[in-house]
Design a protein around this motif. Structure first.
Motif, PDB file in Angstrom:
ATOM      1  N   THR A 181       0.833  -1.199   0.000  1.00  0.00           N
ATOM      2  CA  THR A 181       0.000   0.000   0.000  1.00  0.00           C
ATOM      3  C   THR A 181       0.870   1.252   0.000  1.00  0.00           C
ATOM      4  N   THR A 182       1.900   1.263   0.820  1.00  0.00           N
ATOM      5  CA  THR A 182       2.821   2.399   0.872  1.00  0.00           C
ATOM      6  C   THR A 182       3.553   2.561  -0.454  1.00  0.00           C
ATOM      7  N   ILE A 183       3.983   1.452  -1.039  1.00  0.00           N
ATOM      8  CA  ILE A 183       4.675   1.497  -2.334  1.00  0.00           C
ATOM      9  C   ILE A 183       3.730   2.032  -3.409  1.00  0.00           C
ATOM     10  N   ALA A 184       2.487   1.551  -3.402  1.00  0.00           N
ATOM     11  CA  ALA A 184       1.510   1.973  -4.403  1.00  0.00           C
ATOM     12  C   ALA A 184       1.210   3.466  -4.309  1.00  0.00           C
ATOM     13  N   GLU A 185       1.216   4.002  -3.104  1.00  0.00           N
ATOM     14  CA  GLU A 185       0.895   5.417  -2.900  1.00  0.00           C
ATOM     15  C   GLU A 185       2.092   6.330  -3.133  1.00  0.00           C
ATOM     16  N   GLY A 186       3.301   5.775  -3.186  1.00  0.00           N
ATOM     17  CA  GLY A 186       4.507   6.585  -3.343  1.00  0.00           C
ATOM     18  C   GLY A 186       4.852   6.852  -4.799  1.00  0.00           C
ATOM     19  N   ASP A 187       5.847   7.685  -4.983  1.00  0.00           N
ATOM     20  CA  ASP A 187       6.344   8.025  -6.313  1.00  0.00           C
ATOM     21  C   ASP A 187       7.683   7.313  -6.506  1.00  0.00           C
ATOM     22  N   HIS A 188       7.613   6.113  -7.077  1.00  0.00           N
ATOM     23  CA  HIS A 188       8.800   5.270  -7.206  1.00  0.00           C
ATOM     24  C   HIS A 188       9.049   4.835  -8.645  1.00  0.00           C
ATOM     25  N   ASN A 189       8.493   5.565  -9.613  1.00  0.00           N
ATOM     26  CA  ASN A 189       8.632   5.223 -11.032  1.00  0.00           C
ATOM     27  C   ASN A 189       8.131   3.820 -11.342  1.00  0.00           C
ATOM     28  N   ILE A 190       7.137   3.400 -10.597  1.00  0.00           N
ATOM     29  CA  ILE A 190       6.505   2.106 -10.821  1.00  0.00           C
ATOM     30  C   ILE A 190       5.046   2.254 -10.393  1.00  0.00           C
ATOM     31  N   ASP A 191       4.132   1.760 -11.217  1.00  0.00           N
ATOM     32  CA  ASP A 191       2.712   1.820 -10.887  1.00  0.00           C
ATOM     33  C   ASP A 191       2.278   0.499 -10.284  1.00  0.00           C
ATOM     34  N   VAL A 192       1.654   0.574  -9.113  1.00  0.00           N
ATOM     35  CA  VAL A 192       1.178  -0.618  -8.412  1.00  0.00           C
ATOM     36  C   VAL A 192      -0.300  -0.414  -8.113  1.00  0.00           C
ATOM     37  N   GLU A 193      -1.105  -1.401  -8.497  1.00  0.00           N
ATOM     38  CA  GLU A 193      -2.550  -1.326  -8.279  1.00  0.00           C
ATOM     39  C   GLU A 193      -3.047  -2.660  -7.733  1.00  0.00           C
ATOM     40  N   LYS A 194      -3.852  -2.581  -6.671  1.00  0.00           N
ATOM     41  CA  LYS A 194      -4.459  -3.796  -6.131  1.00  0.00           C
ATOM     42  C   LYS A 194      -5.405  -4.336  -7.180  1.00  0.00           C
ATOM     43  N   TRP A 195      -5.281  -5.612  -7.506  1.00  0.00           N
ATOM     44  CA  TRP A 195      -5.993  -6.152  -8.656  1.00  0.00           C
ATOM     45  C   TRP A 195      -7.005  -7.224  -8.287  1.00  0.00           C
ATOM     46  N   GLY A 196      -6.662  -8.186  -7.463  1.00  0.00           N
ATOM     47  CA  GLY A 196      -7.589  -9.271  -7.142  1.00  0.00           C
ATOM     48  C   GLY A 196      -7.286  -9.880  -5.789  1.00  0.00           C
ATOM     49  N   TYR A 197      -8.188 -10.768  -5.337  1.00  0.00           N
ATOM     50  CA  TYR A 197      -8.071 -11.305  -3.989  1.00  0.00           C
ATOM     51  C   TYR A 197      -8.100 -12.829  -3.911  1.00  0.00           C
ATOM     52  N   SER A 198      -8.032 -13.535  -5.007  1.00  0.00           N
ATOM     53  CA  SER A 198      -8.174 -14.989  -4.968  1.00  0.00           C
ATOM     54  C   SER A 198      -6.925 -15.639  -4.379  1.00  0.00           C
ATOM     55  N   SER A 199      -7.054 -16.298  -3.275  1.00  0.00           N
ATOM     56  CA  SER A 199      -6.026 -17.049  -2.544  1.00  0.00           C
ATOM     57  C   SER A 199      -4.869 -16.187  -2.052  1.00  0.00           C
ATOM     58  N   SER A 200      -4.805 -14.955  -2.445  1.00  0.00           N
ATOM     59  CA  SER A 200      -3.801 -13.992  -1.992  1.00  0.00           C
ATOM     60  C   SER A 200      -4.045 -12.737  -2.826  1.00  0.00           C
ATOM     61  N   THR A 201      -3.815 -11.586  -2.249  1.00  0.00           N
ATOM     62  CA  THR A 201      -4.005 -10.361  -3.015  1.00  0.00           C
ATOM     63  C   THR A 201      -3.066 -10.352  -4.218  1.00  0.00           C
ATOM     64  N   THR A 202      -3.597 -10.001  -5.358  1.00  0.00           N
ATOM     65  CA  THR A 202      -2.813  -9.879  -6.576  1.00  0.00           C
ATOM     66  C   THR A 202      -2.625  -8.401  -6.871  1.00  0.00           C
ATOM     67  N   TRP A 203      -1.418  -8.039  -7.266  1.00  0.00           N
ATOM     68  CA  TRP A 203      -1.062  -6.657  -7.583  1.00  0.00           C
ATOM     69  C   TRP A 203      -0.666  -6.569  -9.044  1.00  0.00           C
ATOM     70  N   MET A 204      -1.192  -5.568  -9.743  1.00  0.00           N
ATOM     71  CA  MET A 204      -0.774  -5.307 -11.117  1.00  0.00           C
ATOM     72  C   MET A 204       0.336  -4.251 -11.046  1.00  0.00           C
ATOM     73  N   VAL A 205       1.471  -4.568 -11.671  1.00  0.00           N
ATOM     74  CA  VAL A 205       2.635  -3.693 -11.603  1.00  0.00           C
ATOM     75  C   VAL A 205       3.053  -3.316 -13.011  1.00  0.00           C
ATOM     76  N   ASP A 206       3.285  -2.033 -13.218  1.00  0.00           N
ATOM     77  CA  ASP A 206       3.738  -1.532 -14.504  1.00  0.00           C
ATOM     78  C   ASP A 206       4.952  -0.643 -14.259  1.00  0.00           C
ATOM     79  N   ALA A 207       6.084  -1.031 -14.798  1.00  0.00           N
ATOM     80  CA  ALA A 207       7.320  -0.272 -14.587  1.00  0.00           C
ATOM     81  C   ALA A 207       7.524   0.755 -15.675  1.00  0.00           C
TER      82      ALA A 207
END
Length: 80
Positions: A54-80
């Motif tokens: 959550t902290t990484i997703a909210e920060g400015d780190h030249n990478i986009d992180v978005e919470k994507w799904g919840y099946s068996s573990s939270t899935t994150w979509m990452v775009d560098a």
């Protein structure tokens, strides 16, 4: 500012830095990351990863992180 630079207003913890480094190293080959699998790679629990992502997703780190799904573990979509 470099992709791994900390900001004075919001420095990253050691766990967050490790997660961010992992994502940046793998984002070219992979788009979706499960908290559980990141945790397995870094010796963290899925909960630790999710809390810190959550902290990484909210920060400015030249990478986009978005919470994507919840099946068996939270899935994150990452775009560098």
């Amino acid at each position: 500012m470099s992709a791994t630079a900390q900001t004075a207003d919001n420095p990253l913890s050691e766990k967050q830095r490790r997660i961010l480094d992992y994502l940046q190293a793998n984002a070219d080959e992979q788009t979706y990351f499960k908290s559980r699998l990141i945790g397995d790679e870094l010796g963290l629990s899925a909960k630790e990863v999710g809390t810190n992502m959550t902290t990484i997703a909210e920060g400015d780190h030249n990478i986009d992180v978005e919470k994507w799904g919840y099946s068996s573990s939270t899935t994150w979509m990452v775009d560098a």
